[in-house]
Design a protein around this motif. Structure first.
Motif, mmCIF file in Angstrom:
data_model
loop_
_atom_site.group_PDB
_atom_site.id
_atom_site.type_symbol
_atom_site.label_atom_id
_atom_site.label_comp_id
_atom_site.label_asym_id
_atom_site.label_seq_id
_atom_site.Cartn_x
_atom_site.Cartn_y
_atom_site.Cartn_z
ATOM 1 N N SER A 92 -0.371 4.414 12.494
ATOM 2 C CA SER A 92 -0.633 5.710 12.328
ATOM 3 C C SER A 92 0.303 6.645 12.326
ATOM 4 O O SER A 92 1.360 6.603 12.794
ATOM 5 C CB SER A 92 -1.933 6.093 13.222
ATOM 6 O OG SER A 92 -1.439 6.320 14.364
ATOM 7 N N GLY A 145 -8.274 1.952 6.166
ATOM 8 C CA GLY A 145 -7.596 2.878 7.090
ATOM 9 C C GLY A 145 -8.584 3.870 6.999
ATOM 10 O O GLY A 145 -9.670 3.800 6.504
ATOM 11 N N TRP A 163 -5.970 6.773 2.108
ATOM 12 C CA TRP A 163 -5.593 6.133 3.372
ATOM 13 C C TRP A 163 -6.800 5.060 3.645
ATOM 14 O O TRP A 163 -6.795 4.262 4.545
ATOM 15 C CB TRP A 163 -5.585 6.857 4.553
ATOM 16 C CG TRP A 163 -4.102 7.708 4.459
ATOM 17 C CD1 TRP A 163 -3.892 8.965 3.606
ATOM 18 C CD2 TRP A 163 -3.136 7.368 5.024
ATOM 19 N NE1 TRP A 163 -2.773 9.261 3.745
ATOM 20 C CE2 TRP A 163 -1.999 8.411 4.513
ATOM 21 C CE3 TRP A 163 -2.720 6.486 5.855
ATOM 22 C CZ2 TRP A 163 -0.719 8.432 5.185
ATOM 23 C CZ3 TRP A 163 -1.448 6.638 6.434
ATOM 24 C CH2 TRP A 163 -0.330 7.473 6.197
ATOM 25 N N SER A 164 -7.835 5.159 2.929
ATOM 26 C CA SER A 164 -9.086 4.389 2.809
ATOM 27 C C SER A 164 -8.942 3.055 1.949
ATOM 28 O O SER A 164 -9.844 2.163 2.394
ATOM 29 C CB SER A 164 -10.403 5.156 2.967
ATOM 30 O OG SER A 164 -10.373 6.156 3.916
ATOM 31 N N ARG A 205 -3.822 3.116 8.929
ATOM 32 C CA ARG A 205 -3.756 1.722 8.146
ATOM 33 C C ARG A 205 -3.887 0.746 9.069
ATOM 34 O O ARG A 205 -3.027 0.656 9.851
ATOM 35 C CB ARG A 205 -2.715 1.856 7.401
ATOM 36 C CG ARG A 205 -2.497 2.834 6.110
ATOM 37 C CD ARG A 205 -3.846 2.543 5.030
ATOM 38 N NE ARG A 205 -3.823 1.290 4.261
ATOM 39 C CZ ARG A 205 -4.804 0.900 3.787
ATOM 40 N NH1 ARG A 205 -5.847 1.652 3.339
ATOM 41 N NH2 ARG A 205 -4.903 -0.263 2.910
ATOM 42 N N TRP A 213 0.961 -1.306 -0.090
ATOM 43 C CA TRP A 213 -0.049 0.008 0.062
ATOM 44 C C TRP A 213 1.059 1.261 -0.012
ATOM 45 O O TRP A 213 1.867 1.098 0.612
ATOM 46 C CB TRP A 213 -0.887 -0.076 1.511
ATOM 47 C CG TRP A 213 -1.496 1.176 1.524
ATOM 48 C CD1 TRP A 213 -2.777 1.612 0.764
ATOM 49 C CD2 TRP A 213 -1.169 2.358 2.410
ATOM 50 N NE1 TRP A 213 -3.102 3.039 1.341
ATOM 51 C CE2 TRP A 213 -1.867 3.450 2.265
ATOM 52 C CE3 TRP A 213 0.011 2.635 2.907
ATOM 53 C CZ2 TRP A 213 -1.788 4.568 2.909
ATOM 54 C CZ3 TRP A 213 0.230 3.832 3.589
ATOM 55 C CH2 TRP A 213 -0.655 4.714 3.493
#
Length: 313
Positions: free
Chosen positions: A284, A109, A96-97, A155, A84
């Motif tokens: 994080s 995340g 981040w998601s 994450r 990622w």
């Protein structure tokens, strides 16, 4: 009177002895002359740009025969596989998601703000690459009911599916700040473990100040209440610097934490517990403090990545 005559001994003449000696060594001399001729010919050919491969082959034979073997250098470990990454070039924090949308049921995340804090991506801002980076702003002036302010870019997908991972991010601190809460702390990088409703930090990378005011990073084991300091690196202001880490997420004392700043190892802590025995792991990047001077602080992060099998390329 006849004198007895001793049998005559055969005395080789000097001339015939030299001849036989020469004949005896002729094959060796011939081989030597041939080898000398080959080497001289090869050297001449090399000077004229001809027969380079032949000369290397001859010299290679001589090298293997006459010179001691040299150790073959150990190759550098391969780079890891990127699982990622986020470069914020989307103009927002949606990376981040992934793989889901922010707040989606399958998001890997998310972004969490508390107190007086905002995570954003400016239209044009300081960036390590491209034109965007994540801007993390907090205001630590104590408001009623607010004891801390923090921005956290999380994450959890990768840390929950792999026990040992490498993490990479670039930071930019525009100026010097001083943590001044009681006790003073400023968290910019952490791993947490969640079990049930509890979600607690286990290892955090914090910022402190040296006697001359320079900022530096130290490692804090929240679970064991142990701090690890270092004198190798300070945090530069007004320029990007690189943080890399390895984290083996373990519910017993087989965990491992390593940090590098711009390639220099800061910490290497083994045989530690890095999550709850019945919990998971999440990572994080943060701007999170109870008090700073000046009280408002903005830092930037860019080109974040999580990798498996080796340090991020």
């Amino acid at each position: 009177m006849n004198k007895s005559i001793s049998p005559a001994r055969e005395q080789p003449s000097r001339t015939s002895g030299t001849s036989k000696l020469f004949e005896k060594h002729l094959p060796i001399l011939s081989i030597g002359l041939v080898m000398l001729g080959l080497i001289v010919s090869a050297a001449v050919a090399m000077r004229s740009g001809i027969g380079a491969a032949f000369q290397l082959r001859i010299l290679g034979v001589l090298k293997r025969t006459l010179l001691p073997a040299r150790a073959v250098p150990t190759p550098s470990p391969p780079s890891g596989t990127v699982l990622w990454s986020a470069d914020m070039e989307t103009g927002d924090l949606s990376q981040w998601s992934r793989p889901d949308v922010p707040g989606g049921p399958n998001a890997g995340g998310g972004i969490f703000d508390s107190g007086t804090a905002i995570a954003s991506v400016d239209a044009l801002s300081v960036a390590h690459s491209g034109i965007h980076s994540a801007k993390l702003y907090i205001n630590t002036l104590n408001s009623p009911g607010v004891s801390t302010s923090g921005v956290r870019l999380f994450r959890w997908l990768e840390p929950q599916t792999h026990s040992g991972l490498y993490y990479s991010v670039w930071y930019y601190f525009p100026q010097r700040y001083i943590p001044n809460s009681n006790p003073p702390w400023w968290n910019v990088f952490q791993w947490k473990s969640k079990r049930g409703e509890a979600s607690d930090p286990f290892f955090a990378l914090n910022v402190a100040n040296r006697s001359d005011g320079s900022m530096y990073l130290y490692l804090y084991d929240q679970n064991a209440k142990v701090s690890y300091s270092q004198t190798a690196k300070n945090i530069p202001t007004g320029q990007w610097f690189h943080i890399e880490a390895f984290y083996n997420c373990a519910g017993d004392k087989t965990g491992h934490v390593t940090f590098w700043q711009d390639g220099t190892q800061l910490f290497d802590v083994s045989n530690v517990q890095t999550r709850y025995a019945d919990g998971n792991c999440a990572w994080s990047l943060n701007n999170y403090a109870a008090g700073l001077a000046p009280p408002t602080a903005t830092i930037y992060v860019d080109d974040a990545a999580i990798c498996a099998g080796g340090r991020c390329p």
